[in-house]
Design an enzyme around this catalytic site. Sequence first.
Site, short mmCIF file in Angstrom:
data_model
loop_
_atom_site.label_atom_id
_atom_site.label_comp_id
_atom_site.label_asym_id
_atom_site.label_seq_id
_atom_site.Cartn_x
_atom_site.Cartn_y
_atom_site.Cartn_z
N ARG A 182 0.83 -1.20 0.00
CA ARG A 182 0.00 0.00 0.00
C ARG A 182 0.87 1.25 0.00
O ARG A 182 2.06 1.17 0.31
CB ARG A 182 -0.84 0.02 1.30
CG ARG A 182 -1.61 -1.25 1.53
CD ARG A 182 -1.60 -1.66 3.00
NE ARG A 182 -2.13 -3.04 3.14
CZ ARG A 182 -3.42 -3.32 3.20
NH1 ARG A 182 -4.30 -2.36 3.22
NH2 ARG A 182 -3.82 -4.58 3.27
N ASP A 251 -3.57 3.80 3.61
CA ASP A 251 -3.29 2.37 3.86
C ASP A 251 -4.23 1.48 3.08
O ASP A 251 -4.01 0.27 3.00
CB ASP A 251 -3.40 2.05 5.36
CG ASP A 251 -4.68 2.60 5.97
OD1 ASP A 251 -4.81 3.82 6.04
OD2 ASP A 251 -5.55 1.79 6.33
N ASP A 261 -9.30 -3.56 0.23
CA ASP A 261 -9.86 -3.24 1.55
C ASP A 261 -11.29 -2.74 1.46
O ASP A 261 -11.61 -1.59 1.76
CB ASP A 261 -8.95 -2.24 2.29
CG ASP A 261 -7.75 -2.95 2.90
OD1 ASP A 261 -7.44 -4.07 2.45
OD2 ASP A 261 -7.14 -2.39 3.82
P1 AMP Z 1 -9.61 -1.30 7.73
O1 AMP Z 1 -10.59 -0.25 8.14
O2 AMP Z 1 -10.22 -2.66 7.55
O3 AMP Z 1 -8.74 -0.89 6.59
O4 AMP Z 1 -8.67 -1.49 9.00
C1 AMP Z 1 -7.82 -0.50 9.49
C2 AMP Z 1 -6.81 -1.13 10.41
O5 AMP Z 1 -7.42 -1.70 11.55
C3 AMP Z 1 -6.01 -2.23 9.76
O6 AMP Z 1 -4.71 -2.18 10.30
C4 AMP Z 1 -6.73 -3.47 10.21
O7 AMP Z 1 -5.92 -4.61 10.19
C5 AMP Z 1 -7.13 -3.09 11.63
N1 AMP Z 1 -8.31 -3.80 12.10
C6 AMP Z 1 -9.58 -3.66 11.66
N2 AMP Z 1 -10.41 -4.49 12.34
C7 AMP Z 1 -9.67 -5.17 13.22
C8 AMP Z 1 -9.93 -6.18 14.20
N3 AMP Z 1 -11.16 -6.65 14.41
N4 AMP Z 1 -8.89 -6.64 14.92
C9 AMP Z 1 -7.66 -6.18 14.72
N5 AMP Z 1 -7.33 -5.25 13.83
C10 AMP Z 1 -8.31 -4.74 13.07
MG MG Z 2 -7.40 -1.34 5.45
#
Ligand code: AMP
Ligand code: MG
Length: 484
Positions: A182, A251, A261
């Site tokens: 990313r 990201d 994502d």
């Molecule tokens: P995202 O919004 O899915 O792009 O997630 C943003 C960040 O939060 C990324 O680093 C994900 O890996 C982390 N993340 C999202 N949901 C969880 C979860 N349930 N447990 C751990 N990390 C999470």
């Molecule tokens: Mg993400």
Amino acid sequence: MNDRQSWNLQHTYKTLSDNLYSVQQPTPVSKPQLVRFNKLLAQELGLDFLGVQDDQLASVFSGNVLPNGAEPIAQAYAGHQFGYFTMLGDGRAVLLGEQVTPDGKRYDIQLKGAGQTPYSRRGDGRATLSSVLREYLMSEAMHYLGIPTSRSLAVVRTGEQVYRRPIQEGGILTRVASSHIRVGTFEYIRQYGKQEELKQFMEYVIQRHYPNLINMPNAALELLKAVMHQQIDLIVHWTRVGFIHGVMNTDNMSIAGETIDYGPCAFMNTYNPATVFSSIDTNGRYAFGNQIRIAHWNLSVFAGTLLPLMAEDEEKAIAIARRELDRFPALFSAKWYAMMGQKLGIQSLKEEDAALIDELLDLMKKHKADFTNLFIALTHQEVLGEDIFKADEFKQWQLKWQQRIIQEGEWESVQQLMKNQNPAFIARNHLVEEALEAATTGDMAPFEKLLEALSDPYKIQNADFTVQSVPIGFDQQYQTFCGT
Ligand code: AMP
Ligand code: MG
């Protein structure tokens, strides 16, 4: 298990600085059950699961049993979330390795929702079944629309609860992407790594995604240009079909130019550039019509990470990067008008066509036209019941447009161009929700039906030409969520 021959997992990412990842096993789940498996994609990947039982597939695609040759890691990255720099990393995803296909293509195979990693912060490392099925639907829909995207190989339900409001069952998605590198990965190295690591990483990325740039005199500048072009093409595609990513943090922006994502994403129904569905995007930063400005912003962050590699003198590097970034608006505008022209059957765009396109969008906004249905109606010379078709100003616009496309040649070829650009069937929010609701109670029929239609989105689904309709008022209430 006779799938063992077909896995061909490599681990080039592990040749990079070990600051970039952590060795991490998936956390086993108690009762994995296969919910969806993408046979066609498996074939493309060179994976042969013929005769393999569903419960064996569930074991593999839950992370309970590792495929032959897997060396799981979680990748580190940072990113700007809603404009603010944060350290992130795969908090709930584990990369099993890079599958090299029989025709030599390399794809990351990742389990999303596979348990905690060193980057989980306070998260549980899990995902809900509903959210991974949503990602499956949306990513496959994008693929069949002809838009670069990560893909979905399998969904497994975990048999375990995840503590969300309300409590739900967990799910694990096997995600396939040409990589999960990313803009945020570059930000991470720039912030926490040495310049030598940044250079090594850039060379790795060029080798993996832009091999034609190897040995270019200013590789960093060339990489910026290439990523910028890919990103512009991607956002032009999104705007072509009314896709709203919903959380275009740096990201979530792939260096390879794929849509990745899938969180609070959705397709726009009624045309309005201000459309937002994501519950957390209160200021409309990632609204439909803002996506291009954000892509530009994200690319300037990307350029910032490459400065030390662009020129030794920082001011000179900034000047080089700025010159390139300043080309973005004109480049985007040219590609966007070309795409919009094609949606209207115009292949050889003229300067004055911009006014025709702008006028149509103004009318669509004013009369609250359905973005997809309007273009499909023009493609098939149909008149729909929507308000816009009753407006004199729209009828006048249509006359101008008809005169314009006469210059493009035979109607058949004009129409063919339009058919290729204008989907007839998109993942309507209410259909997605219906499918997910049924799927979480164990009824996959609506999901399968929807997926089938989404797999042939340019086809008119019925003989008597009825377009998709949206329940009145649905969108006004509709909200999407991330991190579920
Ligand atoms: P995202 O919004 O899915 O792009 O997630 C943003 C960040 O939060 C990324 O680093 C994900 O890996 C982390 N993340 C999202 N949901 C969880 C979860 N349930 N447990 C751990 N990390 C999470
Ligand atoms: Mg993400």
